[in-house]
Design an enzyme around this catalytic site. Sequence first.
Site, PDB file in Angstrom:
ATOM      1  N   GLU A 122       0.823  -1.202   0.000  1.00 48.05           N
ATOM      2  CA  GLU A 122       0.000   0.000   0.000  1.00 48.05           C
ATOM      3  C   GLU A 122       0.864   1.262   0.000  1.00 48.05           C
ATOM      4  O   GLU A 122       0.529   2.264  -0.630  1.00 48.05           O
ATOM      5  CB  GLU A 122      -0.927   0.011   1.218  1.00 48.05           C
ATOM      6  CG  GLU A 122      -1.961  -1.092   1.213  1.00 48.05           C
ATOM      7  CD  GLU A 122      -2.997  -0.906   0.122  1.00 48.05           C
ATOM      8  OE1 GLU A 122      -4.112  -0.478   0.424  1.00 48.05           O
ATOM      9  OE2 GLU A 122      -2.677  -1.206  -1.055  1.00 48.05           O
ATOM     10  N   THR A 142      -6.301   7.459  -5.278  1.00 48.83           N
ATOM     11  CA  THR A 142      -6.230   7.424  -3.817  1.00 48.83           C
ATOM     12  C   THR A 142      -5.358   8.549  -3.261  1.00 48.83           C
ATOM     13  O   THR A 142      -5.716   9.209  -2.286  1.00 48.83           O
ATOM     14  CB  THR A 142      -5.681   6.063  -3.353  1.00 48.83           C
ATOM     15  OG1 THR A 142      -6.546   5.033  -3.828  1.00 48.83           O
ATOM     16  CG2 THR A 142      -5.604   5.996  -1.839  1.00 48.83           C
TER      17      THR A 142
END
Length: 309
Positions: free
Chosen positions: A130, A183
């Site tokens: 991530e 994101t």
Amino acid sequence: MKKVKCYAPATVANVVCGYDILGFAIDQPGDEVVVSFNTHHKTVITKIEGDHGKLPLDAEKNVVGHVVNLFLDKINSKQGVDIELYKKMPLNSGLGSSAASSVGALVAVNELFGNPLTREELLPLSMEGERLASGNAHADNVAPSLLGGLVLIRSYDPLDVVKLPCEMDLHVVSVHPHVDVPTGEARKIIRQQVSLKKAVEQWGNIAGLVAGFCTNDVELIGRSMKDVIIEPIRSMLIPYFAEMKQLSLDHQAIGFGISGSGPSVFALCSSHEQALNIANQLYSFLSSQSIECESLVTKINKQGAIILP
């Protein structure tokens, strides 16, 4: 040569009010990752399908190669690994696309080596995927994809993750509008300071949501699925968010919110029939506004990533 295939499910992160600390896995969609040994003494991504050519084949720049290399370092192995990645969900969708890839790669390679690490030990490695993907090593996507069900990240330092009870037969409507909300960009617009009044309201909603799942109280879950800090800002990036939310609540959804950082949205429902109706209503509404989308009805996935035959 032995090959291992893993399916890792998509996720709904935040669950409205639990920014970076709550998430649950859903049955569909998900990514598949296939790993096998090679004789090159390095990690090689041999194939990527379903990404429309957007993801790098360079193992150091792709989350699947990155986390596999971290795994090999962790177990002190110089063994080479080939990786095949089959993307079954859109990129930058708010469904935990990078998380599913990272988790799928780690669970598969762990199985290939005889499971030297527990799922809990794989979690920090998946969080590094991530970090590579979005610049932030958050766990609200990777933890539920890895462990299944509804997961609470009580603390990041030290890492403390709790899998919460999730016994109700709840259904999830997932709608992915064809708009772009990366994101990293969605994180940049979030306010860094909030008033004490709003913080207290948010804490109450988070506690209520957790309590609702622990006590199977659907009404409490619905009352608690409110976000006074993140959603008011991020929803501006999603066309017709307010209208979709009201439409879902008018058709008796338990709650409605942004999935992760968006643009996907989700509705939590008590029955399959209710979820199908809401999915159709949302699809028709977006179509009437000339916005293409995918909508599906799925359920909370309680087992997480699995090895496929």
